[in-house]
Motif scaffolding. Structure first.
Motif, mmCIF file in Angstrom:
data_model
loop_
_atom_site.group_PDB
_atom_site.id
_atom_site.type_symbol
_atom_site.label_atom_id
_atom_site.label_comp_id
_atom_site.label_asym_id
_atom_site.label_seq_id
_atom_site.Cartn_x
_atom_site.Cartn_y
_atom_site.Cartn_z
ATOM 1 N N ALA A 26 -0.290 9.521 22.981
ATOM 2 C CA ALA A 26 -0.593 9.435 23.901
ATOM 3 C C ALA A 26 -2.196 9.002 24.135
ATOM 4 N N ALA A 27 -2.663 8.598 25.512
ATOM 5 C CA ALA A 27 -3.959 8.587 25.935
ATOM 6 C C ALA A 27 -4.104 9.413 26.967
ATOM 7 N N PHE A 28 -5.405 10.106 27.137
ATOM 8 C CA PHE A 28 -5.716 10.736 28.223
ATOM 9 C C PHE A 28 -6.998 10.489 28.864
ATOM 10 N N VAL A 29 -7.174 10.175 29.905
ATOM 11 C CA VAL A 29 -8.316 10.015 30.745
ATOM 12 C C VAL A 29 -8.489 10.800 31.783
ATOM 13 N N GLN A 30 -10.018 11.119 31.632
ATOM 14 C CA GLN A 30 -10.385 12.358 32.547
ATOM 15 C C GLN A 30 -11.546 11.666 33.545
ATOM 16 N N VAL A 31 -11.453 11.952 34.814
ATOM 17 C CA VAL A 31 -12.259 11.391 35.762
ATOM 18 C C VAL A 31 -12.935 12.371 36.458
ATOM 19 N N SER A 32 -14.363 12.376 36.570
ATOM 20 C CA SER A 32 -15.262 13.627 37.127
ATOM 21 C C SER A 32 -16.312 12.763 38.005
ATOM 22 N N GLY A 33 -16.542 13.972 39.039
ATOM 23 C CA GLY A 33 -17.839 13.392 39.858
ATOM 24 C C GLY A 33 -17.563 12.613 40.916
ATOM 25 N N THR A 58 -8.702 9.343 43.797
ATOM 26 C CA THR A 58 -9.735 9.517 44.871
ATOM 27 C C THR A 58 -10.579 10.884 44.805
ATOM 28 N N ALA A 59 -10.053 11.787 43.746
ATOM 29 C CA ALA A 59 -10.314 13.085 43.294
ATOM 30 C C ALA A 59 -10.396 13.079 42.024
ATOM 31 N N ASP A 60 -11.406 14.067 41.359
ATOM 32 C CA ASP A 60 -11.416 14.402 40.045
ATOM 33 C C ASP A 60 -10.133 14.420 39.613
ATOM 34 N N GLY A 61 -9.608 14.171 38.269
ATOM 35 C CA GLY A 61 -8.404 14.322 37.811
ATOM 36 C C GLY A 61 -8.080 13.845 36.376
ATOM 37 N N LEU A 62 -7.115 14.143 35.824
ATOM 38 C CA LEU A 62 -6.669 13.480 34.527
ATOM 39 C C LEU A 62 -5.396 12.754 34.603
ATOM 40 N N VAL A 63 -5.457 11.575 33.852
ATOM 41 C CA VAL A 63 -4.270 10.735 33.744
ATOM 42 C C VAL A 63 -3.826 10.688 32.313
ATOM 43 N N LYS A 87 -13.809 9.898 30.686
ATOM 44 C CA LYS A 87 -13.757 9.984 29.476
ATOM 45 C C LYS A 87 -12.254 9.775 28.870
ATOM 46 N N ALA A 88 -12.134 9.300 27.913
ATOM 47 C CA ALA A 88 -10.836 8.942 27.110
ATOM 48 C C ALA A 88 -10.830 9.425 25.998
ATOM 49 N N SER A 89 -9.574 9.997 25.765
ATOM 50 C CA SER A 89 -9.194 10.438 24.247
ATOM 51 C C SER A 89 -8.009 9.527 24.035
#
Length: 90
Positions: A26-33, A58-63, A87-89
């Motif tokens: 799995a890949a994880f993508v975290q968006v902030s700011g 449209t808000a900070d989150g994790l995919v 950032k992505a893991s």
């Protein structure tokens, strides 16, 4: 899993460079700011043609992408305010 910065403190629209994924994990993508902006996560099998994965943020989150394509990227499609980092893991 390696942690990769896709976008760092951006204040405009535009896509990140693509990063390769391990299709067996799995890949994880975290968006902030995000203050007033829209970010989408996109995937590609060839690194050229892109499709949206999941819903726009449209808000900070994790995919979480349980079965990622070979390439992913982040794309700020609408920007008004905020300093966006993705950032992505993978």
């Amino acid at each position: 899993m390696a942690l990769k910065t896709l976008l760092s403190a951006v204040t405009a629209t535009g896509a990140s460079l693509p990063v390769g994924t391990d299709s067996n994990k799995a890949a994880f993508v975290q968006v902030s700011g995000i203050t007033s902006a829209t970010v989408i996560v996109q995937g590609s099998v060839d690194g050229t043609t892109w499709s949206t994965i999941g819903s726009a943020l449209t808000a900070d989150g994790l995919v979480t992408i349980s079965d990622p394509p070979p390439y992913i990227r982040a794309n700020v499609t609408v920007y008004a305010t905020g300093t966006i980092t993705v950032k992505a893991s993978t």
